[in-house]
Write a protein that holds these residues in place. Structure first.
Motif, PDB file in Angstrom:
ATOM      1  N   MET A   1       0.850  -1.173   0.000  1.00 29.77           N
ATOM      2  CA  MET A   1       0.000   0.000   0.000  1.00 29.77           C
ATOM      3  C   MET A   1       0.897   1.238   0.000  1.00 29.77           C
ATOM      4  O   MET A   1       1.937   1.243   0.657  1.00 29.77           O
ATOM      5  N   ASN A   2       0.478   2.284  -0.718  1.00 27.60           N
ATOM      6  CA  ASN A   2       1.263   3.517  -0.668  1.00 27.60           C
ATOM      7  C   ASN A   2       0.635   4.499   0.322  1.00 27.60           C
ATOM      8  O   ASN A   2      -0.482   4.301   0.795  1.00 27.60           O
ATOM      9  N   SER A   3       1.373   5.547   0.640  1.00 33.14           N
ATOM     10  CA  SER A   3       0.918   6.479   1.680  1.00 33.14           C
ATOM     11  C   SER A   3      -0.373   7.177   1.281  1.00 33.14           C
ATOM     12  O   SER A   3      -1.244   7.413   2.124  1.00 33.14           O
ATOM     13  N   LEU A   4      -0.536   7.491   0.010  1.00 32.74           N
ATOM     14  CA  LEU A   4      -1.753   8.157  -0.446  1.00 32.74           C
ATOM     15  C   LEU A   4      -2.982   7.283  -0.177  1.00 32.74           C
ATOM     16  O   LEU A   4      -3.982   7.758   0.358  1.00 32.74           O
ATOM     17  N   LYS A   5      -2.898   6.012  -0.508  1.00 29.97           N
ATOM     18  CA  LYS A   5      -4.021   5.081  -0.245  1.00 29.97           C
ATOM     19  C   LYS A   5      -4.285   4.973   1.256  1.00 29.97           C
ATOM     20  O   LYS A   5      -5.430   4.920   1.697  1.00 29.97           O
ATOM     21  N   PHE A   6      -3.230   4.933   2.042  1.00 26.18           N
ATOM     22  CA  PHE A   6      -3.358   4.844   3.499  1.00 26.18           C
ATOM     23  C   PHE A   6      -4.087   6.074   4.047  1.00 26.18           C
ATOM     24  O   PHE A   6      -4.989   5.958   4.872  1.00 26.18           O
ATOM     25  N   PHE A   7      -3.716   7.249   3.558  1.00 21.61           N
ATOM     26  CA  PHE A   7      -4.373   8.476   4.013  1.00 21.61           C
ATOM     27  C   PHE A   7      -5.817   8.552   3.512  1.00 21.61           C
ATOM     28  O   PHE A   7      -6.689   9.053   4.216  1.00 21.61           O
ATOM     29  N   GLU A   8      -6.065   8.039   2.305  1.00 16.97           N
ATOM     30  CA  GLU A   8      -7.437   8.045   1.777  1.00 16.97           C
ATOM     31  C   GLU A   8      -8.371   7.213   2.636  1.00 16.97           C
ATOM     32  O   GLU A   8      -9.562   7.495   2.724  1.00 16.97           O
ATOM     33  N   THR A   9      -7.838   6.193   3.302  1.00 18.25           N
ATOM     34  CA  THR A   9      -8.667   5.360   4.186  1.00 18.25           C
ATOM     35  C   THR A   9      -8.782   5.961   5.587  1.00 18.25           C
ATOM     36  O   THR A   9      -9.389   5.343   6.466  1.00 18.25           O
ATOM     37  N   SER A  10      -8.191   7.130   5.802  1.00 22.45           N
ATOM     38  CA  SER A  10      -8.147   7.753   7.140  1.00 22.45           C
ATOM     39  C   SER A  10      -7.463   6.837   8.152  1.00 22.45           C
ATOM     40  O   SER A  10      -7.896   6.702   9.286  1.00 22.45           O
ATOM     41  N   LEU A  11      -6.403   6.170   7.692  1.00 17.47           N
ATOM     42  CA  LEU A  11      -5.541   5.319   8.528  1.00 17.47           C
ATOM     43  C   LEU A  11      -6.253   4.062   9.022  1.00 17.47           C
ATOM     44  O   LEU A  11      -5.900   3.509  10.056  1.00 17.47           O
TER      45      LEU A  11
ATOM     46  N   PHE B   1       6.956   3.041   7.471  1.00 20.68           N
ATOM     47  CA  PHE B   1       7.042   3.790   6.218  1.00 20.68           C
ATOM     48  C   PHE B   1       8.411   3.500   5.605  1.00 20.68           C
ATOM     49  O   PHE B   1       9.421   3.514   6.304  1.00 20.68           O
ATOM     50  N   THR B   2       8.439   3.275   4.283  1.00 17.32           N
ATOM     51  CA  THR B   2       9.691   2.896   3.628  1.00 17.32           C
ATOM     52  C   THR B   2      10.703   4.034   3.607  1.00 17.32           C
ATOM     53  O   THR B   2      11.901   3.786   3.474  1.00 17.32           O
ATOM     54  N   GLU B   3      10.232   5.279   3.715  1.00 17.75           N
ATOM     55  CA  GLU B   3      11.118   6.446   3.763  1.00 17.75           C
ATOM     56  C   GLU B   3      10.621   7.396   4.843  1.00 17.75           C
ATOM     57  O   GLU B   3       9.459   7.328   5.257  1.00 17.75           O
ATOM     58  N   GLU B   4      11.481   8.299   5.254  1.00 20.89           N
ATOM     59  CA  GLU B   4      11.073   9.313   6.231  1.00 20.89           C
ATOM     60  C   GLU B   4       9.916  10.113   5.653  1.00 20.89           C
ATOM     61  O   GLU B   4       9.873  10.411   4.460  1.00 20.89           O
ATOM     62  N   LEU B   5       8.928  10.422   6.488  1.00 17.24           N
ATOM     63  CA  LEU B   5       7.757  11.161   6.018  1.00 17.24           C
ATOM     64  C   LEU B   5       8.167  12.505   5.434  1.00 17.24           C
ATOM     65  O   LEU B   5       9.004  13.207   5.987  1.00 17.24           O
ATOM     66  N   LYS B   6       7.563  12.840   4.321  1.00 18.62           N
ATOM     67  CA  LYS B   6       7.799  14.136   3.686  1.00 18.62           C
ATOM     68  C   LYS B   6       6.854  15.165   4.289  1.00 18.62           C
ATOM     69  O   LYS B   6       5.898  14.811   4.975  1.00 18.62           O
ATOM     70  N   ALA B   7       7.096  16.442   4.043  1.00 22.44           N
ATOM     71  CA  ALA B   7       6.322  17.519   4.667  1.00 22.44           C
ATOM     72  C   ALA B   7       4.835  17.384   4.392  1.00 22.44           C
ATOM     73  O   ALA B   7       4.010  17.545   5.305  1.00 22.44           O
ATOM     74  N   HIS B   8       4.443  17.076   3.162  1.00 22.87           N
ATOM     75  CA  HIS B   8       3.011  16.982   2.850  1.00 22.87           C
ATOM     76  C   HIS B   8       2.373  15.775   3.541  1.00 22.87           C
ATOM     77  O   HIS B   8       1.225  15.841   3.978  1.00 22.87           O
TER      78      HIS B   8
ATOM     79  N   ILE C   1       4.146   0.753   4.458  1.00 19.19           N
ATOM     80  CA  ILE C   1       3.585   1.779   3.582  1.00 19.19           C
ATOM     81  C   ILE C   1       4.703   2.309   2.688  1.00 19.19           C
ATOM     82  O   ILE C   1       5.704   2.826   3.190  1.00 19.19           O
ATOM     83  N   ASP C   2       4.516   2.188   1.390  1.00 18.79           N
ATOM     84  CA  ASP C   2       5.489   2.721   0.436  1.00 18.79           C
ATOM     85  C   ASP C   2       5.222   4.212   0.258  1.00 18.79           C
ATOM     86  O   ASP C   2       4.190   4.599  -0.272  1.00 18.79           O
ATOM     87  N   ASN C   3       6.129   5.034   0.739  1.00 23.31           N
ATOM     88  CA  ASN C   3       5.964   6.480   0.579  1.00 23.31           C
ATOM     89  C   ASN C   3       7.112   7.079  -0.224  1.00 23.31           C
ATOM     90  O   ASN C   3       7.441   8.249  -0.070  1.00 23.31           O
ATOM     91  N   SER C   4       7.673   6.272  -1.119  1.00 24.01           N
ATOM     92  CA  SER C   4       8.680   6.809  -2.031  1.00 24.01           C
ATOM     93  C   SER C   4       7.988   7.764  -3.000  1.00 24.01           C
ATOM     94  O   SER C   4       6.778   7.675  -3.225  1.00 24.01           O
ATOM     95  N   ILE C   5       8.730   8.677  -3.565  1.00 25.27           N
ATOM     96  CA  ILE C   5       8.157   9.663  -4.481  1.00 25.27           C
ATOM     97  C   ILE C   5       7.548   8.966  -5.697  1.00 25.27           C
ATOM     98  O   ILE C   5       6.583   9.449  -6.289  1.00 25.27           O
TER      99      ILE C   5
END
Length: 194
Positions: free
Chosen positions: A1-11, A20-27, A122-126
């Motif tokens: 699952m990617n971070s966008l999908k995770f956020f769309e489900t409200s966690l 998370f596969t990478e450090e969280l980005k600002a957005h 959670i894959d949060n790569s760009i």
């Protein structure tokens, strides 16, 4: 699952803790804070250095009572190599006590392979989701109701980070086309040279 999908489900997940596969980005951090605020949960960001988790972190994580809100602890781990046996026991206890309904652990690490026991990754790569997908998400998340023409125009802008997309959509919602014309040159007619 990617971070966008995770956020769309409200966690929404039953996973005891999340990697998370990478450090969280600002957005991502901003969206996470907003979701948690809606859920009446607190957000705490910490970085664990080479000596491992402290007794204070363990105490903060294990403190949950009827009168305090549950927290999400987002922890970035720099290194696992110099942790003492006590630090490893603390870390195991924190992971064991983590719960999606109580104090919940979100982790990123410089070397994530040390966290191969993660129940949810959670894959949060760009590369995991496009700018267009994030712009569409921000539009819904902020309830800006910008049409496809306006969203397409935002996509043509050059952001410093995806957080700029979110801010532009918020400001467009507040200031309308007048703001967008002034700030982003939305449908601005070129001034003829005399």
């Amino acid at each position: 699952m990617n971070s966008l999908k995770f956020f769309e489900t409200s966690l929404k997940t039953d996973a005891k803790w999340v990697l998370f596969t990478e450090e969280l980005k600002a957005h991502e951090t901003e969206v996470l804070r907003k979701i948690l605020k809606l859920q009446k949960r607190e957000f705490s960001f910490l970085e664990i250095k080479s000596d491992g988790p402290s007794a204070d972190l363990e105490a903060a994580f294990t403190s949950l009572d009827f009168f305090s809100p549950a927290k999400v602890f987002y922890i970035h781990v720099s290194s696992f190599s110099k942790w003492s046996a006590l630090a490893e026991k603390r870390w195991a206890r924190i992971k064991e006590l983590s719960d999606a309904q109580g104090n919940w652990l979100f982790v990123s690490a410089d070397k994530a392979k040390s966290l191969s026991d993660a129940p949810l990754v959670i894959d949060n790569s760009i590369e995991s989701s496009s700018a267009e997908s994030w712009i569409s998400f921000f539009n819904k998340f902020i309830e800006a109701d910008l049409d496809q023409k306006r969203l397409g125009f935002i996509l043509t802008q050059v952001p410093d980070s995806y957080l700029d997309y979110m801010h532009w959509i918020q400001l467009w919602k507040l200031g309308g086309d007048d703001w967008a014309a002034h700030a982003l040159a939305w449908e601005r007619k070129p001034v003829p040279l005399v």
